[in-house]
Each structure stands twice: as structure tokens, then as C-alpha cells.
Scaffold this motif. Structure first.
Motif, PDB file in Angstrom:
ATOM      1  N   ARG A 147       0.895  -1.303   0.069  1.00  0.00           N
ATOM      2  CA  ARG A 147      -0.104   0.116  -0.022  1.00  0.00           C
ATOM      3  C   ARG A 147       0.922   1.224  -0.062  1.00  0.00           C
ATOM      4  NH1 ARG A 147      -3.274  -2.825   3.688  1.00  0.00           N
ATOM      5  NH2 ARG A 147      -2.157  -1.712   5.474  1.00  0.00           N
ATOM      6  N   GLU A 151       1.615   4.510  -3.035  1.00  0.00           N
ATOM      7  CA  GLU A 151       1.578   5.851  -2.689  1.00  0.00           C
ATOM      8  C   GLU A 151       3.054   6.487  -2.836  1.00  0.00           C
ATOM      9  OE1 GLU A 151      -2.037   5.228   0.888  1.00  0.00           O
ATOM     10  OE2 GLU A 151       0.025   5.406   1.270  1.00  0.00           O
ATOM     11  N   ASP A 171      -6.615  -4.581  -9.858  1.00  0.00           N
ATOM     12  CA  ASP A 171      -8.095  -3.765  -9.662  1.00  0.00           C
ATOM     13  C   ASP A 171      -9.167  -4.701  -9.388  1.00  0.00           C
ATOM     14  OD1 ASP A 171     -10.655  -2.314 -10.813  1.00  0.00           O
ATOM     15  OD2 ASP A 171      -9.338  -0.751 -10.703  1.00  0.00           O
ATOM     16  N   ASP A 173     -12.378  -4.108  -9.452  1.00  0.00           N
ATOM     17  CA  ASP A 173     -13.302  -3.926 -10.212  1.00  0.00           C
ATOM     18  C   ASP A 173     -13.087  -4.622 -11.411  1.00  0.00           C
ATOM     19  OD1 ASP A 173     -14.944  -2.845  -8.298  1.00  0.00           O
ATOM     20  OD2 ASP A 173     -14.259  -0.963  -8.684  1.00  0.00           O
ATOM     21  N   ASN A 222     -13.771  -9.146   2.746  1.00  0.00           N
ATOM     22  CA  ASN A 222     -12.639  -8.270   3.175  1.00  0.00           C
ATOM     23  C   ASN A 222     -11.749  -8.858   4.186  1.00  0.00           C
ATOM     24  OD1 ASN A 222     -11.690  -5.652   2.881  1.00  0.00           O
ATOM     25  ND2 ASN A 222     -12.635  -5.067   4.845  1.00  0.00           N
ATOM     26  N   THR A 249      -8.065  -0.855   0.005  1.00  0.00           N
ATOM     27  CA  THR A 249      -8.659   0.279  -0.739  1.00  0.00           C
ATOM     28  C   THR A 249      -7.237   1.272  -0.677  1.00  0.00           C
ATOM     29  OG1 THR A 249     -10.647  -0.202   0.131  1.00  0.00           O
ATOM     30  CG2 THR A 249     -10.365   2.162  -0.885  1.00  0.00           C
ATOM     31  N   ARG A 251      -6.951   5.200  -1.974  1.00  0.00           N
ATOM     32  CA  ARG A 251      -7.212   6.396  -2.908  1.00  0.00           C
ATOM     33  C   ARG A 251      -8.539   6.170  -3.605  1.00  0.00           C
ATOM     34  NH1 ARG A 251      -1.685   8.087  -6.175  1.00  0.00           N
ATOM     35  NH2 ARG A 251      -0.346   8.368  -4.230  1.00  0.00           N
ATOM     36  N   GLU A 252      -9.580   5.404  -2.611  1.00  0.00           N
ATOM     37  CA  GLU A 252     -10.940   4.949  -2.795  1.00  0.00           C
ATOM     38  C   GLU A 252     -10.870   4.113  -3.831  1.00  0.00           C
ATOM     39  OE1 GLU A 252     -13.000   8.596  -3.550  1.00  0.00           O
ATOM     40  OE2 GLU A 252     -12.766   9.402  -1.655  1.00  0.00           O
ATOM     41  N   ARG A 253     -10.001   3.531  -4.226  1.00  0.00           N
ATOM     42  CA  ARG A 253      -9.791   2.363  -5.443  1.00  0.00           C
ATOM     43  C   ARG A 253      -9.851   1.076  -4.639  1.00  0.00           C
ATOM     44  NH1 ARG A 253      -5.359   2.132 -10.356  1.00  0.00           N
ATOM     45  NH2 ARG A 253      -6.413   0.567 -11.666  1.00  0.00           N
ATOM     46  N   PRO A 254     -10.759   0.132  -5.005  1.00  0.00           N
ATOM     47  CA  PRO A 254     -10.563  -1.256  -4.528  1.00  0.00           C
ATOM     48  C   PRO A 254      -9.448  -2.024  -5.134  1.00  0.00           C
ATOM     49  CG  PRO A 254     -12.357  -1.155  -5.497  1.00  0.00           C
ATOM     50  CD  PRO A 254     -11.885   0.234  -5.575  1.00  0.00           C
TER      51      PRO A 254
END
Length: 478
Positions: A147, A151, A171, A173, A222, A249, A251-254
Motif C-alpha cells: 500500500r 503511494e 484492480d 473491479d 474483506n 482500498t 485512494r478510494e480504489r479497491p
């Protein structure tokens, strides 16, 4: 120990060397040491302080060789020179295990991964150090490290690239690959560019091995999901993997984090250990049975010997008694081999004539072979003597004959030869080493050569004939 706050020289950090970068750098859960091209330490993080027992100020400005034992520092410096400016080493992006030393002098096995970093202030070497004994715990926190890698940009990508286990980010999604390290390519056998271009569901071997189900379970709950996976890579290699799935998650991206640890070699060693344990049990059983059988043979041999003494020459029964006595002697030899196999008896090494050993075996070997196989025994006269256990030699010859028989299911010819062999003097000087001024004499040896007209071995089998657990026989047939 309480980690001291690291001194932070301006190294061209992604966010300008401010407190944000310092916080990220010290949050990395693995030890990271950054050095210049000549090996001078520029920066260490808090995890490195904890692992090595130093505070940052004690290491900055020192040579990285201070972190390896004194007896290997010269070799380490030579290896490190391969990572100079413009150099390309096959180690980059991979890992190796070597001995490291802490401040208190204690040594430990360290897995080291090294990568280049083109910082704003010149080239730097980034070493990610992992205590081999703590590898399992390091894997559990790998998701947090990555993570931070996503970043932090350039530096964090270098740390991820040098990790000794496979890591891939998807990703959640779309299933598209966000990032993958070099170890992931090595484990899967897929080129890095191809791996990055594939979506998770596009990889057939992953669907078939159950990895897709585990990934969906992690995303749905999760939770951290671990699976032992048996799969065939795209290169056709069968591997055993421990795969860990973690949904995060960023930056609001799963994202789905996949960590792969190749356990193929470990599983192979475990299987070999089980075979060895079974063989030990068989050996103990064989030794026990042979011990009892040997008592029976003693009775048979003794009584047949007494009857021979009382049976005059020319008596038609004498030939039968001699066969009984000879069979008892051969059975005693076999029992001696079983006792040696069961570790109940020491080897009986002595000076023997191989012609006599082969001649004594010939009658038994003809019974082992089928009628379609012709056996020729060629004995060299004036054969030299050898120092060996006759029972062990007999067993070796018998094994070769049985293998030859299995290789000629439709019949053929088997030849057993004995011969004297003279090795030239130079053949005993390994590596061209001098003979300390004295002249080496030719070596005289005795050879037993077994040849057959069977189908033989292909190159792949031939390359593995000295592996102790390798066999071409089907389960239960050899």
C-alpha cells in the motif's frame, strides 16, 4: 529497542524529503538501507535499526561491509561492485541469502534484494533486508508495505521490486493488473510485460487451480485468505504455491493484493523425506526377518553338511544334498545383504576376485532372466583382486541385470564382462593440480561391465540417474 529518528539527507525523495516522506520511509515494515555507488550508507529506516541493532547515526557514512561478517567482507565488496553506475547484474530484481551481522556481533541469515534508484542527487542502491527466520511474519505484513509502495512512487516501487516473493496488485473491479514484481514473473513463468497486460480472469491456470475462488472470497469478506495451490504455469512447469489474498482500498480504489510463495522445492523435500522414512522402516523390517531366517538357514546348512559327511562319493543322493547345501549358502549371502540393508550388520569388505563373484551369480541370474534373453559371461583371465563386500557387489550386479531384463520385454542379449583397466597418470590430477614433485603412477582397476540390447535411457533420464529418489518405474513396480 527504541528506534532513533533517522537523519534524512536530501536524497530526492518523491515528496521533496519532507516529514511525509520520512514518515513513509520509517513505516516500511522491512529493513531498507540506501547506499551510494561506492557502498557508503546514506539512509536507513527504523526497521533496519531494529533488525541490525544500530541507530541511524551510527550507520550513515559507514561502508555497507560493516553489516557482513569480517571473513566475507572482501568477497561482498567484489559482488557489490557489480552494482556500480551503468553496471547490470543478474542479481538485480532477485534475492539471495547471505550472512549478516548485527551491532552486538550476532550473525543471522538475511535475504537481500537489491535495486537501483536514480534519485535527484545521483544513483543509489536500495537493499531490502529480510530476516530469513522471520519470513513468514514478513509475508503477513506485505500488504501494508505495498500500500505504501503504490503511494510513495519511485522509491516504494524499488522496494517492492526487490521483494523475494511474488506480489501482484489487481484492480478489484476490472481485474486489470496494476503492478507486479520480478519474483511474480519468475514464479509464474510469465514475462513481466505479459503479466501486466493480463486480467486476473484471463489466466486459465489460475481459474483451474482455485485461485479465482480464493480471490473472490477475499473481496467478498474483506478478509485475508490463504490457499495452498497446485498449478501448472504457462511454461508447463508444475509448482506448489502458498497464495495469500488481501483486499485493500487505495485512494478510494479497491485493490486485490496477491502474494505468492513458491513452495515447490520444500514440498519435494518433504516427499523425499517420507520416502526415506518408509525405506528406513522397510530396512528395519528386512533386518528383523533376515535375522530370524538366518537361524533357519544355520540349521539347514548344518544338517546338510552332516549328511554330506555321512554320504559316500557315488551315492545318487549326494548330488541332491550338495544342491541343498549350496542353496543354503546362497541364501545366507542374501540374508547377509538384508542384514546390511537393515543396518543390523557391518559390511564384510575383503579382497575378492570378481570372476568368482560373477561365476557364483551366473546360475541365479539365468533364472532371473526370461528364456528370450541370452546371457553371455566373459571373464578376463588374470583379473586383479579388489577390496569390497561380495554381498554388496552381488546386489549391484543383480540390480543391473533386473533393470536390463525390464528394458528387454521382447527378448535380447545381456553381456556381463570383467576386465582390468589401467587409468593414465593425468586422469587422477583433478583440476590440473601439481603432484608435489613426484611422478604419479598409472592406476590399476577392475571393472564389471553390464551391457544389454534394451531400449536404454533418453537424455532427460540419463541426467538424473544419480538422484537417490528418482525412478522411471510406476508406483508399486520398483
Amino acid at each position: 529497542m527504541q528506534a532513533a529518528k533517522s537523519a534524512m539527507p536530501p536524497l530526492g525523495a518523491p515528496n521533496g524529503g519532507d516529514s511525509g516522506f520520512e514518515g513513509f520511509f520509517n513505516a516500511i515494515p522491512h529493513a531498507v538501507v540506501i547506499a551510494d555507488p561506492v557502498g557508503t550508507i546514506q539512509l536507513v529506516n527504523a526497521a533496519a535499526e531494529n533488525l541490525l541493532g544500530y541507530v541511524a547515526s551510527e550507520l550513515i557514512g559507514q561502508s555497507v561491509e560493516v553489516l557482513v561478517p569480517a571473513d566475507v567482507r572482501a568477497g561482498h565488496a567484489v559482488a557489490r561492485s557489480q552494482f556500480g553506475p551503468g553496471a547490470h547484474s543478474p542479481m538485480q530484481g532477485t534475492s539471495r541469502t547471505l550472512r549478516a551481522v548485527r551491532k552486538d556481533g550476532t550473525q543471522f541469515a538475511a535475504v537481500i534484494g537489491i535495486s537501483h534508484w536514480a534519485s535527484a542527487h545521483g544513483p543509489r542502491l536500495i537493499a531490502c533486508i529480510l530476516d530469513d527466520e522471520a519470513r513468514q511474519s514478513a509475508e503477513r505484513v506485505a500488504a501494508a508495505e505495498h500500500r505504501a509502495a503504490v503511494e510513495a512512487g519511485e522509491l516504494s516501487q524499488a522496494v517492492m521490486f526487490s521483494a523475494p516473493f511474488g506480489i501482484i496488485l489487481y484492480d478489484a473491479d476490472s481485474g486489470e493488473c496494476v503492478s507486479a514484481n520480478a519474483a511474480a514473473s519468475t514464479i509464474t513463468g510469465v514475462a513481466h510485460e505479459v503479466l501486466r497486460a493480463q486480467r486476473f480472469r484471463d489466466i486459465a491456470s489460475w481459474r483451474e487451480s482455485g485461485m479465482l475462488d480464493a480471490a473472490e472470497e477475499s473481496l467478498a469478506t474483506n478478509e485475508h485468505v490463504t490457499r495452498d495451490i497446485e498449478m501448472v504455469t504457462t511454461a508447463g512447469k508444475a509448482v506448489s504455491l502458498t497464495c495469500e489474498f488481501l483486499s485493500i482500498t487505495l485512494r478510494e480504489r479497491p485493490l486485490l493484493v496477491l502474494m505468492m510463495n513458491d513452495r515447490t522445492e520444500r514440498r519435494t523435500l518433504e516427499a523425499q523425506l517420507r520416502v526415506a522414512q518408509k525405506m528406513e522402516a522397510v530396512g528395519q523390517l528386512a533386518g528383523g526377518v533376515a535375522h530370524d531366517f538366518n537361524n533357519l538357514l544355520t540349521v539347514i546348512g548344518t544338517y546338510s553338511s552332516l549328511m554330506l559327511e555321512e554320504t559316500p562319493e557315488g551315492d545318487p543322493r549326494r548330488e541332491d544334498l550338495e544342491e541343498i547345501f549350496s542353496a543354503a549358502q546362497r541364501a545366507a549371502t542374501l540374508t547377509r545383504q538384508l542384514l546390511a540393508f537393515g543396518r543390523r550388520q557391518l559390511l564384510d569388505a575383503r579382497r575378492i576376485n570378481m570372476n568368482e563373484v560373477v561365476s557364483d551369480l551366473e546360475k541365479m541370474l539365468r533364472r532371473v532372466l526370461s528364456a528370450q534373453i541370452a546371457l553371455d559371461v566373459v571373464l578376463e583371465p588374470d583379473l586383479g583382486l579388489v577390496h569390497a563386500d561380495p554381498g554388496q557387489v552381488e546386489q549391484a550386479v543383480l540390480n543391473l541385470v533386473v533393470n536390463a531384463r525390464d528394458a528387454m520385454p521382447s527378448g535380447g542379449r545381456l553381456v556381463i564382462e570383467t576386465l582390468n583397466v589401467v587409468s593414465p597418470p593425468d586422469s587422477d590430477q583433478a583440476g590440473g593440480r601439481p603432484s608435489i614433485g613426484r611422478r604419479r603412477e598409472p592406476r590399476h582397476r577392475v571393472a564389471v561391465r553390464v551391457t544389454d540390447t534394451g531400449f536404454g535411457m533418453d537424455d532427460a533420464t540419463l541426467s538424473r540417474i544419480f538422484e537417490p529418489f528418482y525412478t522411471t518405474k510406476e508406483a508399486g513396480k520398483g
